[in-house]
Scaffold this motif. Structure first.
Motif, PDB file in Angstrom:
ATOM      1  N   ALA A  36     -36.626   4.093  -4.078  1.00  0.00           N
ATOM      2  CA  ALA A  36     -37.941   3.309  -4.272  1.00  0.00           C
ATOM      3  C   ALA A  36     -38.382   3.258  -5.539  1.00  0.00           C
ATOM      4  N   GLY A  37     -39.146   2.583  -6.294  1.00  0.00           N
ATOM      5  CA  GLY A  37     -39.521   2.574  -7.580  1.00  0.00           C
ATOM      6  C   GLY A  37     -41.303   2.509  -7.682  1.00  0.00           C
ATOM      7  N   ILE A  38     -41.653   2.902  -8.832  1.00  0.00           N
ATOM      8  CA  ILE A  38     -43.040   2.971  -8.956  1.00  0.00           C
ATOM      9  C   ILE A  38     -43.384   2.372 -10.344  1.00  0.00           C
ATOM     10  N   TYR A  39     -44.372   1.115 -10.247  1.00  0.00           N
ATOM     11  CA  TYR A  39     -44.766   0.502 -11.467  1.00  0.00           C
ATOM     12  C   TYR A  39     -46.082   0.975 -11.638  1.00  0.00           C
ATOM     13  N   ILE A  91     -38.000   8.567  -5.590  1.00  0.00           N
ATOM     14  CA  ILE A  91     -38.149   7.761  -6.199  1.00  0.00           C
ATOM     15  C   ILE A  91     -37.099   7.709  -7.385  1.00  0.00           C
ATOM     16  N   SER A 144     -36.774   5.046  -9.956  1.00  0.00           N
ATOM     17  CA  SER A 144     -37.360   4.615 -11.222  1.00  0.00           C
ATOM     18  C   SER A 144     -38.764   4.431 -11.349  1.00  0.00           C
ATOM     19  N   HIS A 171     -35.036  -0.268 -12.639  1.00  0.00           N
ATOM     20  CA  HIS A 171     -36.091  -0.660 -12.079  1.00  0.00           C
ATOM     21  C   HIS A 171     -36.414  -1.937 -11.855  1.00  0.00           C
ATOM     22  N   ASN A 223     -34.120  -3.297  -9.240  1.00  0.00           N
ATOM     23  CA  ASN A 223     -34.555  -3.386  -7.910  1.00  0.00           C
ATOM     24  C   ASN A 223     -35.447  -4.258  -7.511  1.00  0.00           C
ATOM     25  N   TYR A 224     -36.360  -5.096  -8.498  1.00  0.00           N
ATOM     26  CA  TYR A 224     -37.205  -5.922  -7.965  1.00  0.00           C
ATOM     27  C   TYR A 224     -36.339  -7.142  -7.398  1.00  0.00           C
ATOM     28  N   SER A 282     -38.128  -1.674  -2.164  1.00  0.00           N
ATOM     29  CA  SER A 282     -39.744  -1.327  -2.066  1.00  0.00           C
ATOM     30  C   SER A 282     -39.922  -0.553  -3.616  1.00  0.00           C
ATOM     31  N   TYR A 283     -41.496  -1.068  -3.717  1.00  0.00           N
ATOM     32  CA  TYR A 283     -42.163  -0.238  -5.087  1.00  0.00           C
ATOM     33  C   TYR A 283     -43.494  -0.077  -4.884  1.00  0.00           C
ATOM     34  N   GLY A 295     -47.445  -4.340  -5.648  1.00  0.00           N
ATOM     35  CA  GLY A 295     -46.471  -3.368  -4.860  1.00  0.00           C
ATOM     36  C   GLY A 295     -46.010  -4.298  -3.636  1.00  0.00           C
TER      37      GLY A 295
END
Length: 376
Positions: A2-5, A51, A53, A246, A249-250, A255-256, A265
């Motif tokens: 998963a990623g986090i923005y 996580i 990215s 990152h 992945n979008y 999922s992010y 999100g």
């Protein structure tokens, strides 16, 4: 993974074309940092996988102090399992990346810069109301590389009145000479409620010429692909294997988590949208509450998002994936709908993968819209 923005809603200046959520007042920077950390803690159970990215966007995240950034990373590390080789990107403007700032960022987990260059011509930067000049643009890249930041992405803009084809070619040559592995290039669009839109409406600025934008898109693509760059997404080019993890992945529906005012999100089924208002965001988080709306995505919504995002990439639309994820009827309907675009040589179908042709990339959004499923 998963990623986090994380959206950092502060900028030194308002670019004439920008409609992203930001403030040029830094009065509440410390409160915003604390609120972002609170939101991270409140959402820690939404992501259970590792996580892969983290992306700090904005706004201009590079305006934050090293101490504020460290506080955010400390909170992330406490709340999530972050892969040892996670891609950790910060968006930065050239005027922020002096030797002292780069040295401070080097002490943080950040391993990738996305630098908002836009142009290497001073008159263009003044027209955009950018905070940096051309010398700063070149020097910050060299300075970053000397400090050990080799994984760099730079932004360019094309299709605006001041940019002749000759200047575009010069920008491209400068990029190539600096040996950056990733380039994001965007056609200037006129967004409502921006300074540029207002100036055009009042006749103070020349309207954007779509033919110029299309021609410069093709020039850009031709020149970069000749130099071994892969055009892996409509607005993105990279050397082989240097894709933005990152952002990729979008486009692949991973999922992010979205943190910060205006951030989005996605959990695979629903979209979470934070309020695009700093005061409301700070007020909610000060009470340990989330300032978000939830958009429940129907199967049709998810299918249309898959079409829209996948078509933009070199990996294309996978008919087998459509069958598996959405059903045979969706795949059969898509197969019927692509026929006119194959005849126009805007799409190609090869081993169940649908891709845009070189010319078809000029019509990506329109083609995607024609392939969308409807409620009818």
């Amino acid at each position: 993974m998963a990623g986090i923005y994380i959206h950092i809603p502060f900028c030194k200046k308002a670019c004439t074309y920008c409609d992203f959520h930001f403030s040029t007042s830094f009065k509440y920077v410390d409160e915003m940092t604390d609120a972002i950390c609170t939101e991270i803690r409140l959402k820690k159970d939404r992501i259970t996988e590792q996580i892969g990215s983290i992306y700090l966007g904005g706004g201009t995240p590079s305006v934050l102090s090293a101490a504020s950034l460290q506080k955010i990373f400390d909170t992330l590390t406490t709340c999530f399992s972050i892969s040892a080789d996670a891609e950790i990107t910060i968006e930065a403007n050239p005027d922020d990346l002096d030797a002292k700032k780069i040295s401070e960022l080097r002490q943080l987990p950040i391993n990738r810069f996305s630098i908002g260059i836009q142009s290497f011509f001073n008159e263009d930067l003044v027209w955009m109301n950018r905070a940096h000049n051309a010398d700063e643009a070149i020097n910050c890249i060299k300075r970053s590389q000397d400090a050990g930041f080799e994984n760099l992405s730079i932004d360019l803009i094309y299709g605006y009145p001041l940019l002749t084809d000759e200047k575009l070619l010069a920008n491209i040559q400068t990029v190539l000479s600096l040996q950056t592995p990733h380039i994001s290039a965007y056609s200037l669009t006129v967004e409502a409620r921006t300074v540029l839109a207002n100036s055009i409406q009042k006749g103070k600025q020349t309207p954007i010429n779509e033919e110029q934008s299309a021609a410069q898109f093709l020039i850009l693509t031709d020149q970069l692909t000749k130099h071994n760059f892969e055009h892996y997404e409509i607005s993105n080019y990279s050397l082989p294997g240097k894709y933005a993890v990152h952002n990729t992945n979008y486009w692949k529906g991973v999922s992010y988590l979205g943190i910060g005012p205006s951030a989005h999100g996605f959990d695979g089924f629903n979209r979470y949208i934070n309020v695009a208002n700093n005061a409301k965001y700070l007020s909610a988080l000060s009470s340990q509450k989330l300032a978000e709306d939830i958009e429940e995505l129907s199967q049709i919504d998810r299918f249309n998002e898959y079409i829209m995002t996948s078509l933009r990439t070199m990996w294309g639309i996978n008919l087998q994936k459509i069958t598996t994820d959405f059903g045979k009827n969706y795949a059969e309907q898509t197969l019927k709908q692509i026929r006119p675009f194959i005849d126009k040589e805007h799409l190609v179908l090869n081993h169940n993968i649908i891709n845009l042709t070189h010319e078809g990339k000029l019509f990506a959004d329109g083609i995607a819209a024609e392939l969308f499923a409807t409620d009818e």
